[in-house]
Design a protein around this motif. Sequence first.
Motif, PDB file in Angstrom:
ATOM      1  N   THR A 156       4.438 -44.187  10.605  1.00  0.00           N
ATOM      2  CA  THR A 156       3.482 -44.354  11.705  1.00  0.00           C
ATOM      3  C   THR A 156       4.136 -44.069  13.050  1.00  0.00           C
ATOM      4  N   VAL A 157       5.314 -44.628  13.283  1.00  0.00           N
ATOM      5  CA  VAL A 157       6.002 -44.437  14.561  1.00  0.00           C
ATOM      6  C   VAL A 157       6.297 -42.955  14.790  1.00  0.00           C
ATOM      7  N   LEU A 158       6.744 -42.253  13.756  1.00  0.00           N
ATOM      8  CA  LEU A 158       7.040 -40.828  13.892  1.00  0.00           C
ATOM      9  C   LEU A 158       5.774 -40.027  14.182  1.00  0.00           C
ATOM     10  N   ILE A 159       4.722 -40.286  13.435  1.00  0.00           N
ATOM     11  CA  ILE A 159       3.468 -39.543  13.631  1.00  0.00           C
ATOM     12  C   ILE A 159       2.891 -39.810  15.017  1.00  0.00           C
ATOM     13  N   VAL A 160       2.877 -41.077  15.446  1.00  0.00           N
ATOM     14  CA  VAL A 160       2.337 -41.413  16.769  1.00  0.00           C
ATOM     15  C   VAL A 160       3.179 -40.756  17.867  1.00  0.00           C
ATOM     16  N   ALA A 161       4.496 -40.739  17.709  1.00  0.00           N
ATOM     17  CA  ALA A 161       5.353 -40.071  18.703  1.00  0.00           C
ATOM     18  C   ALA A 161       5.005 -38.586  18.798  1.00  0.00           C
ATOM     19  N   ARG A 162       4.769 -37.942  17.658  1.00  0.00           N
ATOM     20  CA  ARG A 162       4.375 -36.525  17.663  1.00  0.00           C
ATOM     21  C   ARG A 162       3.011 -36.348  18.331  1.00  0.00           C
ATOM     22  N   MET A 163       2.082 -37.265  18.058  1.00  0.00           N
ATOM     23  CA  MET A 163       0.755 -37.189  18.665  1.00  0.00           C
ATOM     24  C   MET A 163       0.852 -37.346  20.183  1.00  0.00           C
ATOM     25  N   ILE A 164       1.695 -38.248  20.650  1.00  0.00           N
ATOM     26  CA  ILE A 164       1.873 -38.457  22.091  1.00  0.00           C
ATOM     27  C   ILE A 164       2.428 -37.185  22.735  1.00  0.00           C
ATOM     28  N   ARG A 165       3.430 -36.580  22.112  1.00  0.00           N
ATOM     29  CA  ARG A 165       4.003 -35.336  22.671  1.00  0.00           C
ATOM     30  C   ARG A 165       2.954 -34.237  22.743  1.00  0.00           C
ATOM     31  N   ARG A 166       2.155 -34.078  21.678  1.00  0.00           N
ATOM     32  CA  ARG A 166       1.106 -33.046  21.695  1.00  0.00           C
ATOM     33  C   ARG A 166       0.063 -33.351  22.765  1.00  0.00           C
ATOM     34  N   HIS A 167      -0.294 -34.622  22.903  1.00  0.00           N
ATOM     35  CA  HIS A 167      -1.311 -35.010  23.900  1.00  0.00           C
ATOM     36  C   HIS A 167      -0.817 -34.713  25.316  1.00  0.00           C
ATOM     37  N   ASP A 175       2.681 -56.204  13.756  1.00  0.00           N
ATOM     38  CA  ASP A 175       2.410 -55.318  12.622  1.00  0.00           C
ATOM     39  C   ASP A 175       1.085 -54.571  12.769  1.00  0.00           C
ATOM     40  N   LEU A 176       0.433 -54.733  13.921  1.00  0.00           N
ATOM     41  CA  LEU A 176      -0.839 -54.070  14.197  1.00  0.00           C
ATOM     42  C   LEU A 176      -0.714 -53.244  15.476  1.00  0.00           C
ATOM     43  N   MET A 177      -1.279 -52.043  15.460  1.00  0.00           N
ATOM     44  CA  MET A 177      -1.188 -51.138  16.609  1.00  0.00           C
ATOM     45  C   MET A 177      -2.596 -50.688  17.009  1.00  0.00           C
ATOM     46  N   PRO A 178      -2.959 -50.867  18.285  1.00  0.00           N
ATOM     47  CA  PRO A 178      -4.280 -50.408  18.716  1.00  0.00           C
ATOM     48  C   PRO A 178      -4.293 -48.887  18.849  1.00  0.00           C
ATOM     49  N   LEU A 179      -5.391 -48.287  18.437  1.00  0.00           N
ATOM     50  CA  LEU A 179      -5.581 -46.852  18.585  1.00  0.00           C
ATOM     51  C   LEU A 179      -7.059 -46.586  18.817  1.00  0.00           C
ATOM     52  N   CYS A 195      -4.742 -47.408  23.533  1.00  0.00           N
ATOM     53  CA  CYS A 195      -4.237 -46.421  22.588  1.00  0.00           C
ATOM     54  C   CYS A 195      -2.938 -45.840  23.162  1.00  0.00           C
ATOM     55  N   PRO A 196      -1.847 -45.882  22.409  1.00  0.00           N
ATOM     56  CA  PRO A 196      -0.590 -45.351  22.947  1.00  0.00           C
ATOM     57  C   PRO A 196      -0.586 -43.830  23.091  1.00  0.00           C
ATOM     58  N   VAL A 197      -1.523 -43.150  22.461  1.00  0.00           N
ATOM     59  CA  VAL A 197      -1.559 -41.689  22.525  1.00  0.00           C
ATOM     60  C   VAL A 197      -2.259 -41.227  23.803  1.00  0.00           C
ATOM     61  N   CYS A 198      -3.489 -41.685  23.999  1.00  0.00           N
ATOM     62  CA  CYS A 198      -4.280 -41.192  25.138  1.00  0.00           C
ATOM     63  C   CYS A 198      -4.396 -42.200  26.282  1.00  0.00           C
ATOM     64  N   GLY A 199      -4.043 -43.455  26.022  1.00  0.00           N
ATOM     65  CA  GLY A 199      -4.078 -44.470  27.061  1.00  0.00           C
ATOM     66  C   GLY A 199      -5.416 -45.136  27.294  1.00  0.00           C
ATOM     67  N   THR A 222      -8.174 -47.734  27.239  1.00  0.00           N
ATOM     68  CA  THR A 222      -8.052 -49.175  27.055  1.00  0.00           C
ATOM     69  C   THR A 222      -9.263 -49.735  26.310  1.00  0.00           C
ATOM     70  N   LEU A 223      -9.117 -50.964  25.868  1.00  0.00           N
ATOM     71  CA  LEU A 223     -10.216 -51.655  25.204  1.00  0.00           C
ATOM     72  C   LEU A 223     -11.408 -51.770  26.146  1.00  0.00           C
ATOM     73  N   THR A 224     -11.155 -52.060  27.408  1.00  0.00           N
ATOM     74  CA  THR A 224     -12.227 -52.175  28.390  1.00  0.00           C
ATOM     75  C   THR A 224     -12.962 -50.841  28.550  1.00  0.00           C
ATOM     76  N   GLN A 225     -12.223 -49.750  28.631  1.00  0.00           N
ATOM     77  CA  GLN A 225     -12.831 -48.427  28.796  1.00  0.00           C
ATOM     78  C   GLN A 225     -13.615 -48.004  27.561  1.00  0.00           C
ATOM     79  N   ALA A 226     -13.046 -48.219  26.390  1.00  0.00           N
ATOM     80  CA  ALA A 226     -13.650 -47.724  25.148  1.00  0.00           C
ATOM     81  C   ALA A 226     -14.697 -48.678  24.578  1.00  0.00           C
TER      82      ALA A 226
END
Length: 130
Positions: free
Chosen positions: A114-125, A83-87, A43-47, A49-53
């Motif tokens: 999506t890119v704008l919203i995810v960037a905002r989510m990353i900054r808040r996180h 065109d797909l983003m893991p979250l 997940c680009p927001v919290c980091g 991973t697929l293995t962890q989650a």
Amino acid sequence: MARLSLTRTGSAHYRDYLRSAAWGFRRVRWFRDTRAAGAEPACPVCGVTLTQAGTLDLHHLHYDGVHRDPATGAWKAREKDEDLMPLCRAHHEQLHASLDARKEYLGWDRRRATVLIVARMIRRHRKRPA
């Protein structure tokens, strides 16, 4: 079938596509190909991973490549990998809540929003206290 109906989380076409075997196989292929390329999906927001989650959602940056065969009704899932983003589930739900509810994104290109919203989510996180 217009792709527009796939862009709203609650639409019947959206739910039907996400329940299809075509999407299930496409998801598996995306994770396999990403790992084969040497990257661990995260997940680009919290980091997380697929293995962890154990599982991650895949968000569509747009629906080019998704079609329904008019003769058979079968879905065709030919999205490009980029065109797909893991979250993680929580951040995917948060992203959709913003996309679906905020009027400021109406008419925007889905990738751009999506890119704008995810960037905002990353900054808040990152601002959250540890």
